[in-house]
Structure formats: C-alpha cells, structure tokens
Design a protein around this motif. Structure first.
Motif, mmCIF file in Angstrom:
data_model
loop_
_atom_site.group_PDB
_atom_site.id
_atom_site.type_symbol
_atom_site.label_atom_id
_atom_site.label_comp_id
_atom_site.label_asym_id
_atom_site.label_seq_id
_atom_site.Cartn_x
_atom_site.Cartn_y
_atom_site.Cartn_z
ATOM 1 N N TYR A 189 -6.945 1.258 -3.297
ATOM 2 C CA TYR A 189 -6.875 1.860 -1.964
ATOM 3 C C TYR A 189 -7.507 3.235 -1.902
ATOM 4 C CZ TYR A 189 -3.358 -1.760 -1.293
ATOM 5 O OH TYR A 189 -2.710 -2.944 -1.230
ATOM 6 N N ARG B 87 -12.558 19.502 -16.742
ATOM 7 C CA ARG B 87 -12.736 18.285 -15.935
ATOM 8 C C ARG B 87 -13.895 18.449 -14.974
ATOM 9 N NH1 ARG B 87 -10.921 14.331 -18.799
ATOM 10 N NH2 ARG B 87 -8.978 15.047 -19.739
ATOM 11 N N ALA C 125 3.780 5.944 -5.340
ATOM 12 C CA ALA C 125 3.685 6.164 -6.779
ATOM 13 C C ALA C 125 2.595 7.179 -7.093
ATOM 14 C CB ALA C 125 3.394 4.848 -7.505
ATOM 15 N N ALA C 126 1.468 7.042 -6.381
ATOM 16 C CA ALA C 126 0.375 7.984 -6.600
ATOM 17 C C ALA C 126 0.809 9.384 -6.217
ATOM 18 C CB ALA C 126 -0.852 7.558 -5.792
ATOM 19 N N SER D 203 -7.308 13.636 -5.448
ATOM 20 C CA SER D 203 -6.481 14.687 -6.050
ATOM 21 C C SER D 203 -5.545 14.112 -7.111
ATOM 22 C CB SER D 203 -5.712 15.465 -4.980
ATOM 23 O OG SER D 203 -5.082 14.578 -4.115
ATOM 24 N N VAL D 204 -5.032 12.883 -6.878
ATOM 25 C CA VAL D 204 -4.171 12.278 -7.892
ATOM 26 C C VAL D 204 -4.950 12.062 -9.191
ATOM 27 C CG1 VAL D 204 -2.966 10.158 -8.555
ATOM 28 C CG2 VAL D 204 -2.561 11.169 -6.321
ATOM 29 N N CYS E 67 -1.445 5.867 -15.552
ATOM 30 C CA CYS E 67 -2.077 5.864 -14.236
ATOM 31 C C CYS E 67 -3.592 5.720 -14.395
ATOM 32 C CB CYS E 67 -1.710 7.156 -13.513
ATOM 33 S SG CYS E 67 -2.633 7.478 -12.018
ATOM 34 N N ARG F 90 0.832 -1.200 0.000
ATOM 35 C CA ARG F 90 0.000 0.000 0.000
ATOM 36 C C ARG F 90 0.868 1.252 0.000
ATOM 37 N NH1 ARG F 90 -5.356 1.552 2.691
ATOM 38 N NH2 ARG F 90 -5.187 3.793 2.462
ATOM 39 N N VAL G 212 -2.877 1.446 -9.502
ATOM 40 C CA VAL G 212 -3.306 0.427 -8.529
ATOM 41 C C VAL G 212 -3.790 1.111 -7.257
ATOM 42 C CG1 VAL G 212 -2.486 -1.389 -6.986
ATOM 43 C CG2 VAL G 212 -1.817 -1.405 -9.400
ATOM 44 N N TYR G 213 -3.036 2.104 -6.828
ATOM 45 C CA TYR G 213 -3.455 2.817 -5.614
ATOM 46 C C TYR G 213 -4.856 3.403 -5.808
ATOM 47 C CZ TYR G 213 -3.795 6.106 -1.819
ATOM 48 O OH TYR G 213 -4.244 6.784 -0.729
ATOM 49 N N ALA H 226 3.312 17.119 -10.819
ATOM 50 C CA ALA H 226 2.611 18.388 -11.043
ATOM 51 C C ALA H 226 3.338 19.521 -10.337
ATOM 52 C CB ALA H 226 1.167 18.278 -10.552
ATOM 53 N N VAL I 160 2.737 11.285 -8.728
ATOM 54 C CA VAL I 160 1.992 11.990 -9.777
ATOM 55 C C VAL I 160 1.745 13.434 -9.345
ATOM 56 C CG1 VAL I 160 -0.191 12.102 -11.033
ATOM 57 C CG2 VAL I 160 0.910 9.895 -10.659
ATOM 58 N N LEU I 161 1.405 13.575 -8.060
ATOM 59 C CA LEU I 161 1.229 14.933 -7.541
ATOM 60 C C LEU I 161 2.561 15.682 -7.552
ATOM 61 C CD1 LEU I 161 -1.185 14.557 -4.507
ATOM 62 C CD2 LEU I 161 -1.681 15.213 -6.862
ATOM 63 N N LEU J 82 -6.074 11.794 -1.076
ATOM 64 C CA LEU J 82 -4.943 11.606 -1.992
ATOM 65 C C LEU J 82 -5.432 11.046 -3.322
ATOM 66 C CD1 LEU J 82 -1.877 11.512 -2.537
ATOM 67 C CD2 LEU J 82 -1.867 9.196 -1.614
ATOM 68 N N ILE K 28 3.917 1.516 -1.145
ATOM 69 C CA ILE K 28 4.571 1.705 -2.451
ATOM 70 C C ILE K 28 3.611 2.328 -3.450
ATOM 71 C CG2 ILE K 28 5.554 0.496 -4.436
ATOM 72 C CD1 ILE K 28 6.705 -1.538 -2.450
ATOM 73 N N THR K 29 2.384 1.792 -3.497
ATOM 74 C CA THR K 29 1.444 2.353 -4.476
ATOM 75 C C THR K 29 1.084 3.793 -4.110
ATOM 76 O OG1 THR K 29 -0.448 1.455 -3.276
ATOM 77 C CG2 THR K 29 0.432 0.116 -5.060
ATOM 78 N N ALA K 30 0.955 4.047 -2.803
ATOM 79 C CA ALA K 30 0.633 5.417 -2.400
ATOM 80 C C ALA K 30 1.765 6.355 -2.800
ATOM 81 C CB ALA K 30 0.390 5.481 -0.894
ATOM 82 N N LEU L 263 1.594 1.512 -10.718
ATOM 83 C CA LEU L 263 1.430 1.464 -9.257
ATOM 84 C C LEU L 263 0.493 2.567 -8.783
ATOM 85 C CD1 LEU L 263 5.047 0.573 -8.084
ATOM 86 C CD2 LEU L 263 2.987 -0.828 -7.898
ATOM 87 N N ALA L 264 0.641 3.751 -9.380
ATOM 88 C CA ALA L 264 -0.252 4.837 -8.994
ATOM 89 C C ALA L 264 -1.690 4.469 -9.343
ATOM 90 C CB ALA L 264 0.164 6.136 -9.685
ATOM 91 N N PHE M 132 -7.555 13.621 -10.243
ATOM 92 C CA PHE M 132 -7.838 14.901 -10.875
ATOM 93 C C PHE M 132 -6.606 15.449 -11.597
ATOM 94 C CE2 PHE M 132 -8.414 19.521 -10.773
ATOM 95 C CZ PHE M 132 -9.648 19.604 -11.371
ATOM 96 N N PHE M 133 -5.446 15.430 -10.915
ATOM 97 C CA PHE M 133 -4.246 15.977 -11.538
ATOM 98 C C PHE M 133 -3.771 15.123 -12.713
ATOM 99 C CE2 PHE M 133 -3.888 18.774 -7.897
ATOM 100 C CZ PHE M 133 -3.479 19.932 -8.521
#
Lengths: 327, 290, 349
Positions: free
Chosen positions: B103, A313, A39-40, B112-113, B161, A33, B98-99, A47, A43-44, B109, A35-37, B95-96, B115-116
């Motif tokens: 999850y 969006r 990675a997520a 917002s991910v 993603c 969890r 997957v999150y 930006a 992305v931020l 989080l 690791i994936t968080a 991975l992103a 959206f971005f």
C-alpha cells in the motif's frame, strides 16, 4: 471475444459479484489496509516512544545541569557531580580507533571480493564474514578478556620501550584499556562495513572498469581511478554506519575497556564509554538524579547514532544500482 | 627512441609491481579479518567443548564455590524470551512490511516508516534496554521475561518490517494482477497469494531476526535480569544465556569461567543453527519453483 | 515444502518452551538483588533453604546501590546492601524499611605482585590510602619497601583495581580510608560509588577479584570470602593499636564486638580497636519493607529471615564470614516479630 468464450468463463466462475459482495470486499480491504497501516504507524510510534521516554526521564538531569553536563570532566556519584566529557571522549576515541583499523581492512577485503577473487573463494570469504557478523557481543567480550587482554598486556611493554617518548604509548600494562576496546570494536564493525563497501563497489557500472582497462590501466589503476572514486558516497556511508555501530556497542567494550571515566592521552589507559557506563551503573544508580543523568547519557548516545544513521541512509539512498556488477 | 622505450618499460614494470603489491595487500586484509574469527571459534571449542556434558545442559547453576551445575535454565530462558519477542514483534513487523510493499510504496507514511525502520536498526541496544526498563519494568514493578521480550521485540520489529517488505517486493507483479483479475479482494490476494509466494523469504527474514536477538545482552541486563532457578512465570525474572555468560565471564571462579566458554559455545551453536535454517529456507525457494 | 515444516517445527518448539513455566508455576519465588559482598553465603543459604523448604529465592548480585534502588522502586521483594541506607534514601521509601544484619564480613586488600605469591604484605593506613590515591605508583616504592624489608618487591607499576558499579564494599573500604586518612576524606570521601583518582573498574566483587587475579601488579579490595576462594594474596593492615593483622573471622568479630548496636542496626564498625581487630569490617544487611506489600511473599521472606539469623549462621565460618553476636540475634528476633502485613504479624512464633 466470442459469446462462446463468455459462457465458458461464466461457467467456470461464480456469478458476477453482487453489490453486497463488493461492499464486503471494500470493507475487507479497508480493514486489512487499516490494520497494516496501523502496524506501519506503530513503527513510527516506536521511534517516538524512544524519544519521549528518554526525554521525560532525563528531564531532571537536563534541568539540573544544562549544557555544563557535556563539558564537565568529573564523574562523581558521591557528590552528585556529573560531567559527561570523559565518557564522550572515551566513546569517540575508541570508535575512531576502531575506524582507523577497520576502514583500510574492510576496503581491502571489499576490493579483493569484488575485483580480484574468483567466485568460489568469494563465496567462502563472504560466508566467513557473515559468521563474524553473527557472533554476539558478549562472546567477543569473553574472547577479549581471556585472549586479547593478555595479548595486549604482553605486547605493551615492548611498544612502551620503543615509542615510550610519545604520550600515546605510556602507562602501566593494564591490558584493559582504550586500545583493546578499539581492536575489539574494529573486529565487530568489520563485517557490516565490508558488506556495505562491497555493495557500493558492486554498484559501480562495468563500463567504468572496461573503459579504464581499455586505456591499458593495470588492475590496481583501474580500481583506484575508475572504481573507488565512482561511488565515494557509498563507501562513506559504510564508514558512517560502522561508526554508528562502534559508538553504541556495549557489552564487549564494557568487558575490556577498564571502566575508568577519565581523559588520558595514552592508548593503554583504561577509559569508559557512554554505553559501558550505562551498563555498569544503570541498575545501581541510587538517587533519581543519578538515574536521570544516565538516561540523559542514553539520550545523547541515541541522538548521535540517530544522526549518523540518518546521514548514512541519505547517502546510501543515492547509490545507483544501474549497470553494476553481477553477483 | 630507445631511451623512451626503456623508460616506458621501466614504468610499466613499476606499475605492474604496484598492481601486484596492492593485490597482495588486499589479500593480507582478508587474512587479517579472518584471524579473529578463527581465534574466537578455536577458543570457543577448545575451552568450551570440554565442559559441555549432560549436567551442563540439564542442571541449574551450582551455588558459589560448589562445582558442577549447568545452564539449563539459561538455555530454556533464551528460548522463551526470544520466542516471546518473536510472538510480539513478528505480527507487527510483518504487517508493517506488508503495508510498505502493498500500500505504502510511495505514500508519505510509507516513506517515513521505511526510513525510520532503517534508522532504528542502528540504535544502540543499551538504549533499547533503558527504554524497556522505563516502559515495562517500572510500571510492572518487577523484572520479567516479558520486559526482556519487549526490549528484544523493539529491536526485531524494524528488522522484520524491512525484510518482509523486501520479500514481498521481490514477488512478481503478475501474481497480484492474476489474483485481482479473478475477482479476489486485495487483502486475500496479499495474504493468500503474494505472501504464500514469498513465504520462504519471509521465514528467512524472521529466522535471521531471531538469530540476531538471541545474541543480545545489553537490553536484557535490566529487563529480564537473571534467575538462579527456573523462572516461575513469564512475569518473573528469567535467566538467559547471554546474561549468564556475561556474569560468568567476569567472575573470578575457574568453574564459572569455564562454564562461560561452554555457554558461549551453546549460544553460538543456537545462532548458527538459526542462520543455517534461514539460509536453507531462502534457498528452497528456487528449488520449489523449478 | 521445507519451509513449512521448518515453520511448524519452530512453532512447536516455541509452544514447548512457553509451556515449561507451568511446571514450576506452583513454587513460590522471591526475587532479591543487591550486594555482591555476601553473595557467596547468600547463594549457599538460598540453595540450602530451597532444599529444606522448597521456597526459591532468586538473588542477583548487582551491587548494593542497585539493591537499594530496586527496593525503592519495588522491582524486587527485598534488597541487600553492605552500606546502610542513608536517611535521605529511607525518606524516599513508600513504607518503612528495616535493616536486618545477616553476617559480618571483612574486606581484604588483595594483590598480585610478581615474585610475592604469599599473603602478608604489610601496609599502614597512610600507605594504603596513597596507593589508592595514585600517589604511590610502583611496588618497590621506598615506603612500601620500608614496611616489608624481607620482601623482594619488583620495580613494576601498581595497578589499582576497584569497583565500577555502586558497591557496599566500596562504601566500607572508603569509610575506613576516610577514618584513617585526612587526605582521602577530603579528596574522595565515603560512598558506594566514588570519583576514583586512579584504577581499573570492574563489576562486582567477582569482577575485582577476577581483575586482580588476571593482572600482574594489581591491588584491589574484595570481600574476604572472594580472596579465600580465589587464593588471592591478602595484605596485613596496621590496626588502630599499631598491630599488623591479616583478615580473619575472629578479627572481624572482635571489631564488631567493640561497637554498640543502635536500634535500627545502621552502624559502621571500621577501624575498631583491639590487638587482633582487623580494621576493615562491616555488617551486611538485608533490606525489607516492615509492612509487606504481598502477604504470601512477606510471610515467606519473614520465615527465611528467621531461618537465616538462626540456622543459617552455621554456614558462615566455612564461607569466611563471622556469625552475628548472640545479643544481635536476640534483638533481631523482636524486630522480625514486628514485620507485618495489614497490621497482622507475619511470623507466628
């Protein structure tokens, strides 16, 4: 549950998890969890990198010119006088031209695809539009230089002789210029606008159509009064996203627009957009101020497209898909 | 009475005429949007196919003025830069995703991910080039395949993603429950069951992303630069098809113009193949299940 | 299972692609960038030099401004420019930069006038300046017609084609116009990028030549080699002594012969005097750090430079450049001997 079943189960499965197993499971889960968080979050972070890098590197120009940067009309690298208005003008006008051409066409195509075409034809056209979407920008530019530019050049004298009293149609037949760029951009944003508009029309529930037809509307009346108004925000979102695309498009535009940062009222005069100016001058800016100015332009473009995308969006997220047409 | 009938018939006729007219107009719109496609593909084949031969696919570019030569280094270069971008970007993007699917559906989080990631797909590619230049080229003090790959990966990550999230979200929830009921930890359920079930959709997303970045020029102009020879390492400048086509398209030499068309044709072919592979993978999902 | 085999095929291709660089990793590769003005001869040189020595020199013609900028930020091993670096730019460098003149080139004024396919349109400096200032806008303008009574000039727009990127060719051209036209000097000035009053911008000498060739009514300025290779019509310009001359190697050499070379080689040779001197000519320079950052690269670069000013010169005439005068070559030999790494000379000759 009988005891028989329970023994069956315990035979086919290993013993119930020991406390260590559970802990390991927790560790494994927490790790995965995490690791994936991560990675997520990256992305931020990406930006954020955009904003920070460009803000840092354009700081010199921002401090040097302040607000006068966006209203200045002179682009003079010799005396380091940088005004962005001509390129902002070029960017906005070429994109609006593109919208002027692409909005009615994409709307027409979407209506045809959702309301008129049979399944077979729809598949074919959707396929063709997907191909159009996958053509790289530089190939559009190549086609622009060798096909579209000579075409515009040969048509322009006629337009000038008919409508030459309007400033819009004056000027020598360059072939390279605002109109050519607008046409190329229109072709390039057509696929994304069509597919988004089509999605918006798909989302219109069928009872809307049925109700309208039951009132003896013709098909067109149904489309006009029951389908199009129902999902205005979706259609507007498609237009806004198309605009965002057009503003940031680089290669094809730089190859056909003529690269002259001046403000002109004629459709046929060469112009310059933010993106094409950066593409032309970025690798060559010799002073740090010059470079910083170009990055500031990039930041400006980034800001504008970001706002448009955020707006679009938010609109798209409002589209309800409940009860829409089946594909 | 007969008068009202008459006018009603007339108005019906007018309404039907409007209906036909507008239907016809939508078809005209379709025709207009297909014309450029036909023209572009037609010119690509007409101008590009002639100059494609064995030399074009296997030789280095000739010096200015000398005829012949090819784009072998650019074709391989595009493969390398795109491949590196996939290597960098896909793990992060997947991975992103997957999150987001497993999850962070509703977490702050996650929202917002999501959206971005959507918003970042609209960032102009030239801006990506600027950022990659300041981020990689300036610190490394050289133009390089890596810098180009980083720029392309920055485009790829948000895209992958979102496709990953969508692919995983489309798998039935029963699968997860079945896995968890067997006492599997969630991470193994996700990796071993959910992702396996969504495999084809994942591959489709990645291939579409690869196709998309294969066509990018602007982010490579001042990151990967260009190279007249074979690149001498991934930390060195490298030639790519798109940049080479651009260079050749604006040049005044007939040989180069002709090669630009051929290069563009090869580029389109690569992108087309990637797209077809992606669609085939997407379709095989249903075949396998039945 | 289609997708798995697809995935494997994809990975295999990827690995193959990534393993390719190993094949060429042993060869030395230098990267340079800058002027498009000498690109034709540089690409010839680098091709020839690669065949003779196996050293690969990757040169990208991104414009002189780019050459200077990228050299200063050390993203390339050497730069190239046909405008000498300014004192200000030199001051930004972390180590001293040396200008190495390589050849002399002329800037041709090229045009694409419907009905006038041949070279030789006569232009005076004043008329040329007014065309590029956007004050003369038609080909049959009386001032052009008066200079060319024999030509049947059409009543069409003049379309000015010029550089969109920062360029040494632009520098040379504007250097010349500023020398001959007061109006130009005040309104536009000299620089690698200008605030152009009119015209279509294109990237590189390649781009301007391409634009002129494809646009009826166009006039532009490009390095002579580009004009020759594209069979573009070239204008005869009136020189300082009042004669109309077409661009030529001899004309460029004569212009160069008339000036005295300063020790740092930064010299402008436009508007030279002499009956046959062609007025828009310039040296073009390679820019290198005097104290190399990398021993091996520095050594290869120094050896290439030595080759270029000796063996390389024989390629100049066929590609429409004038070779360096002997006196310049002699003094360059000393300059090259002064290139060092950690205080040790890079050349052992």
């Amino acid at each position: 549950m009988t005891s028989h079943a329970a023994t069956e189960k315990s035979r086919s499965r290993p013993a119930p998890p020991s406390p260590q197993d559970i802990r390991r499971k927790h560790v494994g889960d927490a790790l995965f969890r995490g690791i994936t968080a991560l990675a997520a979050a990256s992305v931020l972070a990406l930006a954020a990198i955009y904003v920070v890098q460009m803000a840092l590197n354009s700081w010199e120009a921002v401090r040097h010119f302040g607000w006068s940067f966006v209203v200045g009309t002179t682009w003079d690298p010799v005396f380091e006088e940088f005004g962005a208005l001509p390129v902002i003008w070029g960017t906005v006008i070429s994109s609006l031209l593109a919208l002027l051409i692409a909005v009615p066409i994409s709307l027409g195509v979407s209506i045809y695809l959702t309301e008129i075409a049979g399944r077979r034809i729809r598949r074919i056209i959707e396929f063709l539009i997907e191909i159009l979407a996958s053509i790289p920008s530089v190939v559009y530019g190549l086609w622009g230089i060798f096909v579209l530019v000579p075409l515009v050049r040969s048509i322009q004298p006629h337009l000038t002789s008919w409508f030459g009293f309007l400033p819009l149609f004056q000027g020598p037949p360059f072939g390279y210029g605002m109109l050519t760029a607008g046409i190329i951009l229109a072709i390039m944003i057509l696929p994304i606008m069509t597919s988004l508009t089509r999605e918006a029309l798909h989302a219109v529930p069928n009872h809307q159509r049925e109700a309208s037809l039951a009132l003896a509307s013709t098909r067109w009346e149904m489309i006009r009064h029951a389908v199009l108004p129902y999902n205005k925000s979706g259609i507007i979102a498609a237009i806004v996203l198309g605009l965002g695309r057009a503003l940031g498009e680089t290669m094809a535009v730089t190859m056909v627009i003529g690269n002259q940062p001046t403000i002109s009222t004629s459709l046929f005069m060469p112009a310059q957009t933010i993106a094409s100016l950066i593409a032309n001058e970025f690798a060559e800016a010799s002073s740090s101020l010059y470079l910083s100015v170009l990055i500031e332009l990039g930041l400006l473009l980034f800001g504008i497209t970001l706002l448009l995308n955020v707006g679009a969006r938010l609109l798209v997220n409002r589209i309800s898909h409940a009860g829409g047409r089946r594909r | 009475m007969s008068k009202t009938n008459h006018s009603a018939a007339r108005s019906r006729k007018r309404r039907q005429l409007a209906d036909r007219l507008m239907s016809g107009l939508t078809m005209v719109c379709v025709a207009i949007s297909v014309i450029p496609l036909v023209s572009i593909l037609g010119y690509l084949i007409y101008k590009g196919a002639g100059a494609i031969n064995w030399d074009f696919l296997t030789k280095l570019p000739a010096p200015v003025g000398a005829s012949g030569g090819g784009m072998a280094n650019s074709i391989v270069g595009t493969g390398i830069v795109v491949g590196l971008a996939v290597l960098i970007g896909v793990p992060i993007g997947v991975l992103a995703g997957v999150y987001l699917a497993e999850y962070g559906r509703q977490s702050r989080l996650g929202r917002s991910v999501r959206f971005f990631a959507d918003v970042m797909q609209g960032i102009p590619s030239i801006v990506v080039g600027i950022v990659a230049y300041t981020l990689v080229v300036l610190p490394m003090q050289r133009f390089s395949a890596i810098a180009g790959a980083v720029a392309l990966a920055m485009i790829l990550i948000p895209f992958v993603c979102r496709t990953t999230e969508e692919a995983l979200a489309a798998t039935p929830h029963d699968l997860r429950e079945a896995g968890l009921a067997l006492g599997q930890p969630q991470w193994r359920v996700t990796l071993g069951i959910v992702m396996r079930a969504a495999r084809n959709a994942l591959v489709t997303g990645i291939m579409l992303a690869a196709a998309r970045i294969s066509g990018e020029t602007a982010p490579l102009l001042f990151t990967a630069l260009n190279n007249r020879f074979w690149h001498s390492g991934i930390d060195q400048p490298i030639s790519t098809l798109t940049v080479q086509v651009y260079t050749y398209a604006i040049a005044p030499f007939d040989d180069w113009n002709a090669q630009a068309w051929s290069g563009a044709l090869v580029l389109i072919a690569i992108i087309f193949v990637l797209n077809v592979v992606a669609r085939t993978a997407a379709r095989s999902k249903y075949v396998e299940r039945s | 299972m289609a997708s798995r085999s697809l995935g494997i095929a994809f990975l295999v291709t990827l690995l193959l692609a990534l393993s390719l660089p190993i094949a060429s990793a042993q060869t030395v590769q230098l990267t340079g960038a800058g002027a498009s003005f000498p690109y034709p001869i540089y690409s010839k040189w680098f091709d020839e030099y690669y065949r003779e020595t196996g050293v690969q020199i990757n040169y990208q013609s991104i414009g002189s401004g780019g050459g200077v900028r990228q050299l200063l930020s050390r993203t390339v091993d050497f730069g190239a420019s046909d405008a000498p670096m300014t004192d200000e730019e030199l001051a930004q460098a972390e180590r001293p930069i040396v200008h190495i003149p390589t050849v002399i080139g002329a800037v041709s004024v090229v045009y694409n006038i419907p009905g006038v396919p041949q070279s030789g349109l006569k232009l005076t400096p004043e008329v040329l300046a007014d065309i590029f200032l956007g004050e003369i806008t038609r080909w049959n303008d009386p001032r052009i017609q008066a200079l060319n009574p024999d030509l049947n000039l059409p009543n069409t727009h003049i379309i000015v084609a010029r550089r969109a990127d920062a360029s040494g060719t632009t520098y040379t051209f504007s250097d010349y116009l500023s020398a001959v036209s007061e109006k130009w000097a005040q309104r536009v000035g000299v620089g690698r990028s200008l605030n152009w009053p009119t015209g279509l911008g294109a990237r590189g000498n390649e781009g301007v030549a391409g634009l002129v060739r494809q646009t009826p009514g166009a006039i532009g300025y490009v390095e002579q080699a580009y004009a020759e290779q594209n069979n573009l019509a070239q204008a005869a310009l009136q020189n300082k002594d009042g004669y109309f001359v077409l661009p030529s190697l001899e004309g460029a050499s004569l212009t160069a012969a008339g000036v005295e070379m300063p020790p740092d080689y930064r010299v402008s040779i436009v508007n030279g005097s002499g009956k046959d001197a062609y007025p828009i000519a310039t040296f073009t320079w390679l820019l290198v750090y005097q104290d190399a950052w990398d021993h091996e690269k520095g050594k290869h670069l120094a050896e290439f430079l030595w080759w270029a000013i000796h063996d390389g010169q024989r390629f100049a005439p066929e590609l429409n450049y004038a070779p360096l005068p002997d006196a310049v070559v002699k003094s360059l030999e000393e300059t090259l001997a002064g290139l060092v790494y950690n205080g040790q000379p890079l050349l052992n000759r």
